[in-house]
Design an enzyme around this catalytic site. Structure first.
Site, mmCIF file in Angstrom:
data_model
loop_
_atom_site.group_PDB
_atom_site.id
_atom_site.type_symbol
_atom_site.label_atom_id
_atom_site.label_comp_id
_atom_site.label_asym_id
_atom_site.label_seq_id
_atom_site.Cartn_x
_atom_site.Cartn_y
_atom_site.Cartn_z
ATOM 1 N N LYS A 27 0.841 -1.201 0.000
ATOM 2 C CA LYS A 27 0.000 0.000 0.000
ATOM 3 C C LYS A 27 0.870 1.242 0.000
ATOM 4 O O LYS A 27 2.079 1.173 0.254
ATOM 5 C CB LYS A 27 -0.938 0.016 1.206
ATOM 6 C CG LYS A 27 -0.245 0.300 2.539
ATOM 7 C CD LYS A 27 -1.203 0.700 3.649
ATOM 8 C CE LYS A 27 -2.247 -0.322 3.945
ATOM 9 N NZ LYS A 27 -2.994 -0.052 5.210
ATOM 10 N N LYS A 89 -7.450 -6.037 -1.010
ATOM 11 C CA LYS A 89 -8.193 -5.436 0.100
ATOM 12 C C LYS A 89 -8.967 -4.202 -0.388
ATOM 13 O O LYS A 89 -8.393 -3.336 -1.053
ATOM 14 C CB LYS A 89 -7.236 -5.045 1.218
ATOM 15 C CG LYS A 89 -6.578 -6.234 1.905
ATOM 16 C CD LYS A 89 -5.379 -5.819 2.736
ATOM 17 C CE LYS A 89 -5.704 -4.763 3.756
ATOM 18 N NZ LYS A 89 -4.504 -4.325 4.501
#
Length: 237
Positions: A27, A89
């Protein structure tokens, strides 16, 4: 309880691969709670991790999107999944479009896309989102917070509510994960709650989640988690 650590670049990926974390999450923390890296970067980091730690599961975020952006979210999920990461996610905030987004994610999962909903819980755990997420057939469901300045997830959500979340998710056979500015000293509580895994970023950075990972902090996190696991095993014998 397994440990997930979020990384943003090749240096951080190599650091956590050497340390032996249980899950590596890709991320860009400067872009929000679930800030997404460019798909090309995700693919490059995944190749590196598969070489350095081939048995370690790798997840990746798609970025912070409003739930109403169903088509954009779907496109992004499919592009990130195509890199070969183990799970993608997707943040699901409270709001009128949240249930429609969870329905879309369940459809993606049913057609073979490895996707994990992350329920954003700054304002508590919404029962409707939890019920739908638990019924979606996902491999895991997570809780996280959007505003990391408000303290850790454990500061903001009562323990009884967290236990209910974990029990509801695990009753379906899915893994229950917790994240949100978690601190190292909260590991004993996380274990007592019964979380299957916990995600860390802020606690293993020097100067906040937007800074580089600190190797010593990562080692301390894993060492503490391992000691807690060993103590529990000894007590059960």
């Amino acid at each position: 309880m397994k440990v997930l650590v979020s990384v943003r670049d090749a240096h951080e990926a190599a650091l956590v691969a050497r340390a032996g974390v249980d899950f590596i999450d890709l991320k860009e923390p400067s872009l929000g709670a679930l800030g997404g890296l460019p798909v090309e970067t995700v693919a490059a980091l995944l190749r590196q991790i598969r070489r350095d730690a081939p048995a370690t599961p790798v997840t990746a975020t798609i970025g912070d999107w409003p739930a109403e952006a169903l088509d954009e979210i779907t496109e992004r999920v499919l592009r990130v999944a195509a890199t070969g990461v183990d799970q993608v996610k997707v943040g699901v905030e409270r709001g009128p479009a949240a249930l429609a987004l969870l329905d879309r994610l369940a459809t993606l999962k049913a057609t073979g896309t490895p996707v994990v909903p992350v329920l954003i819980a700054d304002d508590g755990i919404d029962p409707a989102r939890l019920r739908l997420a638990a019924a979606g057939g996902f491999a895991a469901v997570m809780l996280d917070t959007a505003d990391k300045r408000g303290g850790s997830l454990l500061d903001r959500i009562p323990a009884a509510d967290l236990q209910h979340f974990i029990a509801t998710v695990r009753a379906t056979g899915a893994l229950a994960g917790l994240a949100g500015a978690l601190r190292l000293e909260e590991i004993p509580t996380l274990r007592r709650l019964g979380a299957d895994f916990a995600g860390f970023r802020s606690a293993v950075c020097e100067g906040g989640r937007g800074q580089q990972l600190d190797g010593a902090r990562v080692e301390s996190l894993l060492s503490f988690a391992w000691r807690m696991s060993l103590c529990e095993q000894l007590r059960s014998e």
